[in-house]
Design an enzyme around this catalytic site. Structure first.
Site, PDB file in Angstrom:
ATOM      1  CB  CYS A  96     -20.858  48.987 -26.017  1.00 19.69           C
ATOM      2  SG  CYS A  96     -20.688  50.309 -27.198  1.00 19.69           S
ATOM      3  CB  SER A 131     -15.108  42.386 -22.491  1.00 15.48           C
ATOM      4  OG  SER A 131     -13.810  41.836 -22.531  1.00 15.48           O
ATOM      5  CD  GLU A 152     -10.641  35.845 -31.004  1.00 14.93           C
ATOM      6  OE1 GLU A 152     -10.780  37.050 -31.261  1.00 14.93           O
ATOM      7  OE2 GLU A 152     -10.256  35.415 -29.895  1.00 14.93           O
ATOM      8  CE  LYS A 154      -7.121  40.345 -32.052  1.00 14.21           C
ATOM      9  NZ  LYS A 154      -8.307  39.465 -31.991  1.00 14.21           N
TER      10      LYS A 154
HETATM   11  P1  NAD Z   1     -13.587  40.796 -26.091  1.00 12.69           P
HETATM   12  O1  NAD Z   1     -13.043  41.664 -25.031  1.00 12.69           O
HETATM   13  O2  NAD Z   1     -13.778  39.357 -25.797  1.00 12.69           O
HETATM   14  O3  NAD Z   1     -12.668  40.863 -27.395  1.00 12.69           O
HETATM   15  C1  NAD Z   1     -12.224  42.084 -27.939  1.00 12.69           C
HETATM   16  C2  NAD Z   1     -10.865  41.873 -28.597  1.00 12.69           C
HETATM   17  O4  NAD Z   1      -9.927  41.462 -27.593  1.00 12.69           O
HETATM   18  C3  NAD Z   1     -10.882  40.788 -29.663  1.00 12.69           C
HETATM   19  O5  NAD Z   1     -10.111  41.218 -30.756  1.00 12.69           O
HETATM   20  C4  NAD Z   1     -10.258  39.586 -28.963  1.00 12.69           C
HETATM   21  O6  NAD Z   1      -9.536  38.751 -29.823  1.00 12.69           O
HETATM   22  C5  NAD Z   1      -9.315  40.214 -27.953  1.00 12.69           C
HETATM   23  N1  NAD Z   1      -9.183  39.427 -26.710  1.00 12.69           N
HETATM   24  C6  NAD Z   1     -10.103  38.599 -26.145  1.00 12.69           C
HETATM   25  N2  NAD Z   1      -9.632  38.095 -24.981  1.00 12.69           N
HETATM   26  C7  NAD Z   1      -8.401  38.609 -24.814  1.00 12.69           C
HETATM   27  C8  NAD Z   1      -7.407  38.479 -23.791  1.00 12.69           C
HETATM   28  N3  NAD Z   1      -7.594  37.707 -22.730  1.00 12.69           N
HETATM   29  N4  NAD Z   1      -6.246  39.158 -23.938  1.00 12.69           N
HETATM   30  C9  NAD Z   1      -6.036  39.947 -25.004  1.00 12.69           C
HETATM   31  N5  NAD Z   1      -6.945  40.111 -26.003  1.00 12.69           N
HETATM   32  C10 NAD Z   1      -8.110  39.460 -25.907  1.00 12.69           C
HETATM   33  O7  NAD Z   1     -14.966  41.473 -26.562  1.00 12.69           O
HETATM   34  P2  NAD Z   1     -16.039  40.891 -27.564  1.00 12.69           P
HETATM   35  O8  NAD Z   1     -16.769  39.778 -26.887  1.00 12.69           O
HETATM   36  O9  NAD Z   1     -15.452  40.672 -28.894  1.00 12.69           O
HETATM   37  O10 NAD Z   1     -17.014  42.152 -27.705  1.00 12.69           O
HETATM   38  C11 NAD Z   1     -18.045  42.433 -26.816  1.00 12.69           C
HETATM   39  C12 NAD Z   1     -17.617  43.403 -25.739  1.00 12.69           C
HETATM   40  O11 NAD Z   1     -17.132  44.601 -26.332  1.00 12.69           O
HETATM   41  C13 NAD Z   1     -18.745  43.832 -24.835  1.00 12.69           C
HETATM   42  O12 NAD Z   1     -18.273  43.889 -23.517  1.00 12.69           O
HETATM   43  C14 NAD Z   1     -19.124  45.211 -25.340  1.00 12.69           C
HETATM   44  O13 NAD Z   1     -19.739  46.055 -24.408  1.00 12.69           O
HETATM   45  C15 NAD Z   1     -17.776  45.720 -25.730  1.00 12.69           C
HETATM   46  N6  NAD Z   1     -17.879  46.810 -26.680  1.00 12.69           N
HETATM   47  C16 NAD Z   1     -17.613  48.057 -26.228  1.00 12.69           C
HETATM   48  C17 NAD Z   1     -17.751  49.136 -27.070  1.00 12.69           C
HETATM   49  C18 NAD Z   1     -17.485  50.521 -26.588  1.00 12.69           C
HETATM   50  O14 NAD Z   1     -17.470  51.424 -27.405  1.00 12.69           O
HETATM   51  N7  NAD Z   1     -17.276  50.747 -25.300  1.00 12.69           N
HETATM   52  C19 NAD Z   1     -18.132  48.947 -28.404  1.00 12.69           C
HETATM   53  C20 NAD Z   1     -18.380  47.648 -28.840  1.00 12.69           C
HETATM   54  C21 NAD Z   1     -18.249  46.584 -27.962  1.00 12.69           C
END
Ligand code: NAD
Length: 498
Positions: free
Chosen positions: A296, A241, A191, A188
């Protein structure tokens, strides 16, 4: 499209991808939904296509395809599965230019940055192709005539949920290990960046991996919820996140699934006065500003211990020399851009010194893009929101401290714990930081301390929920289950031992 845009290496490839589909059982299929969301190109804000917010039925179809493919995929054995990884690596390498341009187009990063993420992803493919030689289980005679052994077995159908910021690399963190160890999967993707994942599906098809082994369902939180609830999914990995990592961890566990979720970060980087003046400033800026700070592993808080003004002057020079549009990409969307700018405004109101101000910058011919130049803020209070929250943009906050203990205390007070680096030539200071920083990945004179396979990737505290790390040896543990066999052969029935 105007001339400047046509010349830009990423934006000149702009096209309308129309309605984006799911990838199920080796085919592109329409999602069963009436809900769609625009995918915008961060470089110019224009619409690249419409991503479906798929339904539970779509998740079900993908899981069913993965479930059907599982017995055959498991049966061919790890040696054969690893051969597909060799194919996949070659196919992606041969198409690196196209793949990196596509990832840059949908994510807003530069082509070299996109290439870098793909090459890092290919290291995991390479690691997985060596797994047959690596995961041979041990065997021991545990008592007279009794032998114990264990093997690593696949899990079945596994789901991987990924964020926007590394649309090619993060799927490649998990799929090589999942597939090579014999599970099948549903991906997944974010989006906001669905195109790189679909490109991966094309490569997987070309590699000869059978239909149904790898599937993609596009969508948002409803898809994630359905994945967490689906009774045929055995394990879930998530990267995104912290807020969502917590939700996914808790929901998946409620449905008794194996789950590992990697969350956000606020990485601290110590600079000591003895840090190398020639190399450290550029490294610190590369860590903070690379991928426009949307990493990250970005160092977003610098802890200056003692007088580091000479180094900071060089950092300022370096940051000012970065050319927006080619040397640094864009922010993923307008909402994130506004949020990042609001943190800079807050710091300005609090009386911090804005040494480099990226606000109000744009790129000629791409004024519709989400642009913000490198920003360095000095004199930050460790308790300020911009010192504690994940900003996820090209903003470096400098906190002045007098001792290494003060620096460690500030780092330890953070809820996060992904990376923590130090720039110094003093071994004792480096050891003190390594021993005391509360983070999973430590860098010494390295601004982005990403462990490479077989070393595993994963943070601590609110940067990760779950026992394992995601890649390397720890990823193999997470994506497999141990089968323990205890054996005794007596041979008395046939009487041939008498
Ligand atoms: P996000 O959490 O908004 O989205 C990640 C995934 O979760 C996406 O596929 C999204 O569709 C889904 N999602 C979003 N909201 C949701 C909800 N309420 N319920 C269920 N699923 C949901 O993150 P993002 O903005 O795409 O990416 C950036 C974040 O990812 C930053 O916080 C960054 O630090 C983190 N990140 C962490 C690592 C790591 O290895 N720790 C690596 C890359 C990015």
């Amino acid at each position: 499209m105007i001339k400047e845009l046509e010349r830009h290496p990423v934006v000149s490839t702009f096209k309308d991808f129309g309605t984006i589909k799911n990838w199920v059982d080796g085919k592109l299929i329409d999602a069963e939904t009436s809900e769609f969301q625009d995918v915008n190109c961060p470089y110019n804000g224009e619409v690249l296509g419409q991503v479906p917010l798929s339904s539970t039925t779509d998740v079900d179809k993908a899981v069913q395809a993965a479930k059907n493919a599982y017995p055959g995929w498991k049966k061919i054995g790890i040696k054969s599965r690893a051969q597909f990884m060799f194919n996949l690596k070659k196919i992606i390498e041969d198409d690196l230019e196209n793949f990196s341009t596509l990832a840059a187009l949908e994510n807003g990063k530069t082509i070299p940055e996109a290439k870098g993420e793909i090459l890092r992803g290919l290291e995991v493919v390479e690691f997985a192709s060596a797994l047959p030689n690596k995961i041979t289980g041990p065997k021991l005679e545990t008592s007279a005539g009794v032998e114990s052994s264990f093997t690593r077995e696949p899990l079945g159908v596994v789901a991987s949920i990924t964020p926007f910021n590394f649309p090619a690399m993060i799927p490649l963190w998990t799929l090589p290990t999942i597939l090579t160890t014999g599970s099948t999967m549903v991906l997944k993707p974010s989006e906001q960046t669905p195109l790189s994942a679909l490109k991966l599906a094309e490569y997987i098809e070309q590699s000869g991996i059978p239909k149904g082994v790898f599937n993609i369902v596009n969508g948002g939180k409803e898809v994630v919820q359905s994945i967490c609830e689906h009774s045929d999914i055995k394990a879930i990995s998530f990267v995104g996140s912290t807020a969502v990592a917590k939700i996914v961890y808790q929901t998946a566990a409620q449905y008794t699934k194996r789950v590992l979720t990697l969350g956000g970060a606020k990485n601290h980087l110590v600079v000591l006065p003895d840090a190398d003046l020639e190399t450290s400033p550029a490294n610190v800026i590369a860590s903070a500003m690379g991928c426009a700070g949307q990493r990250c592993m970005a160092a977003s808080t610098m802890l200056s211990v003692g007088d580091t003004d000479k180094l900071i002057d060089r950092m300022v020079e370096n940051a000012k020399s970065i050319k927006l549009g080619t040397g640094m990409g864009a922010i993923i969307n307008k909402q994130n851009l506004d949020r990042i700018v609001s943190y800079i405004e807050m710091a300005e109101k609090d009386g911090c010194k804005i040494l480099v101000d990226g606000r109000g910058q744009t790129v000629e011919g791409m004024e519709g893009g989400y642009w913000l130049g490198p920003t360095i803020i000095d004199g930050v209070d460790p308790d300020a929101p911009y010192a504690k929250d994940e900003i996820f943009g090209p903003v470096l906050c400098i906190i002045r401290s007098n001792t290494m203990q003060e620096a460690v205390d500030i780092e330890n007070a953070s809820n996060y714990g992904n990376a923590a680096s130090i720039f110094t030539n003093n071994g004792a200071a480096a050891k003190f930081w390594t021993d005391n920083a509360s983070a999973g990945m430590i860098g010494i004179n390295i601004g982005v301390p990403v462990p490479r396979d077989p070393f595993p990737f994963g943070g601590w505290n609110d940067s990760k929920f779950g026992a394992n790390d995601l890649t390397g040896d720890s990823g193999v543990e997470f994506f497999t289950q141990n089968k323990k066999v205890t054996t005794r052969w007596v041979g008395t029935q046939q009487g041939f031992l008498e």
